[in-house]
Write an enzyme that holds these catalytic residues in place. Structure first.
Site, PDB file in Angstrom:
ATOM      1  CD  GLU A  81      -2.979   1.087   2.268  1.00  0.00           C
ATOM      2  OE1 GLU A  81      -3.225   0.014   2.837  1.00  0.00           O
ATOM      3  OE2 GLU A  81      -3.557   2.161   2.535  1.00  0.00           O
ATOM      4  CE  LYS A 260      -6.307  -1.159   5.199  1.00  0.00           C
ATOM      5  NZ  LYS A 260      -5.363  -0.312   4.455  1.00  0.00           N
ATOM      6  CG  ASP A 276      -0.735 -17.311  11.437  1.00  0.00           C
ATOM      7  OD1 ASP A 276      -1.465 -16.497  10.846  1.00  0.00           O
ATOM      8  OD2 ASP A 276      -1.068 -18.479  11.681  1.00  0.00           O
ATOM      9  CG  HIS A 375      -3.556   8.013   0.825  1.00  0.00           C
ATOM     10  ND1 HIS A 375      -4.265   6.855   0.775  1.00  0.00           N
ATOM     11  CD2 HIS A 375      -2.941   8.012   2.022  1.00  0.00           C
ATOM     12  CE1 HIS A 375      -4.106   6.196   1.894  1.00  0.00           C
ATOM     13  NE2 HIS A 375      -3.314   6.890   2.674  1.00  0.00           N
TER      14      HIS A 375
END
Ligand code: NDP
Length: 424
Positions: A81, A260, A276, A375
């Site tokens: 990202e 998130k 993991d 962004h």
């Protein structure tokens, strides 16, 4: 050695790797591995999973100079990202200037469960099992003697009746491993004695990813002056960040996005260390719902008197430095080299701090310039690449795209076509 990181982002990958080697932050063998761009041989990949066809590569980046408990870390990030690494680097710099992170590892044990059912008298079964606690813990340990030899092993057991079930819980010190296979082996070994003791049946015996015996807290205190040079603007930002933190406590729609953002950083480091990440995510999201509704994992509180913003986050962090695929993936060894070979508790502290830093960067951007300002520049680069731009074309297309009204792939393709026409 004190390292000057200024200009690190402006270097190319080979120059960055060279710098890490020269500063003694990366051993020769790992430098060679990363420089070769062949980080996971197909032969190894074929042993790690089934029906393997190939490997899928992701960008492997570095966030330099993360100050946690007085120690500086060079943090590998594996993420696709755009803007995650830039945001983490920005937050790491500001938080370092404010004194860095302080952490607390509350405990480090993993919990497993055996779901018993058709137990006629649950109260009696609980009493009988607790009478045999010492023997049952010993039986669990006998099933996995190597962890006992390493100083770990089964530590506690308890039971809870829940509707149709009598659930047996076992807590194990798994030392440097995450412990899924250890727990599962131990649990299966004591299933039969439990069935005998209760007269019931066993539905399943498995590790729980809700790792509430592996909680880690990270805290930081950021002086208002690091939020903005303008005193009034800094105050406003701190107030808004506190409010944004409250919003994530009261609205699950916001809480999911808030968390998130935290996992943008956490997953990047968990992936880089071969752990993991599904296990870490599952545990943290369950923890975020522990009070009955899903909430933000971090909190930010403004202290206008001291002109300080306080950040805090606690979550389960069942991270490992041994076991699973950690010893198999060669790039993971390079990550541990960059990190200075931390033990599991130290790595857990760093990971929670990274999550809090990522959250700081996201909230600061959201309540000030908005998330898109940062962004869009990186998104423009992605679109330029998708449009087929190469070399110097990438920056040229991205720069034209940022001033266009329609910010999409078709526009990027048009800009590239125009650019190529002009060059003919
Ligand atoms: P492993 O089965 O790989 O066990 C840990 C290994 O690390 C053992 O071989 C152990 O050696 C070795 N080891 C070396 N040094 C140490 C040390 N200091 N402390 C502890 N162990 C050491 O891994 P886990 O039991 O941790 O299980 C994790 C794996 O299980 C992951 O791949 C995970 O994806 C998977 N998994 C996850 C589940 C879940 O999350 N629900 C369910 C099932 C699997 P020795 O044996 O000699 O002690």
């Amino acid at each position: 050695m004190k390292v000057n990181w200024t200009g690190f982002s402006k270097k190319n990958p080979a120059e960055r790797l060279q710098m890490l080697k020269e500063k003694g932050l990366l051993q020769d063998e790992h430098w060679q591995l990363l420089d070769s761009q062949q980080t996971l041989p197909l032969e190894t990949a074929n042993q790690m999973s089934e029906n393997v066809l190939a490997t899928l590569a992701l960008p492997y980046s570095l966030v330099p100079d993360f100050l946690v408990d007085g120690k500086s870390y060079q943090v590998p990030f594996v993420t696709e990202e755009p803007s995650v690494v830039a945001a983490a680097s920005f937050a790491a710099k500001i938080i370092k200037r404010s004194g860095g992170f302080e952490t607390e590892v509350h405990k480090r044990q993993m919990i497993g469960q055996i779901a018993l059912y058709q137990v006629d008298n649950a109260d009696r079964a609980i009493k009988d099992i607790l009478m045999k606690k010492k023997e049952l813990l010993e039986q669990a340990n006998q099933a996995y003697p190597s962890i006992v030899a390493r100083g770990g092993g089964a530590r506690d057991l308890w039971l809870e009746p829940k509707e149709d079930f009598l659930i047996f819980y076992l807590s194990v010190d798994t030392q440097e491993a995450m412990g899924a296979n250890m727990l599962n082996t131990m649990l299966e070994a004591i299933t039969l004695p439990l069935k005998d003791l209760t007269g019931g049946k066993s539905l399943m015996a498995i590790l729980s990813n809700y790792a509430t015996d592996s909680l880690v807290t990270a805290r930081c205190v950021i002086g208002y002056r690091f939020l903005s040079r303008d005193t009034a603007e800094a105050e406003l930002l701190a107030d808004k960040m506190q409010l944004a933190s409250k919003l994530a406590q009261v609205d699950p729609y916001r809480a999911a996005t808030h968390n998130k953002g935290i996992f943008n950083g956490i997953d990047a480091l968990v992936l880089a260390t071969g752990n993991d990440w599904r296990a870490v995510e599952a545990g943290a999201h369950a923890y975020a719902s522990r009070e009955g509704s899903y909430r933000g994992l971090s909190t930010w509180t403004a202290d206008p008197d001291k002109r300080q913003l306080h950040g805090q986050m606690t979550l389960p962090m069942p991270i490992a430095t041994k076991g699973g695929s950690i010893g198999l993936n060669p790039a993971v060894a390079a990550s541990f080299d960059l990190l200075g070979q931390p033990q599991a508790k130290e790595l857990a502290s760093l990971i929670v701090s990274v999550g809090l830093a990522q959250n700081f960067a996201a909230l600061k951007a959201l309540v000030s310039t908005g998330i898109q300002a940062g962004h869009m520049k990186l998104q423009a680069k992605s679109l330029a690449l998708q449009a087929g731009a190469q070399g110097e074309e990438i920056a040229a297309v991205a720069s034209c795209l940022t001033v266009k009204k329609t910010f999409n792939l078709a526009t990027a393709q048009e800009i590239l076509a125009d650019l190529r026409k002009q060059d003919k």
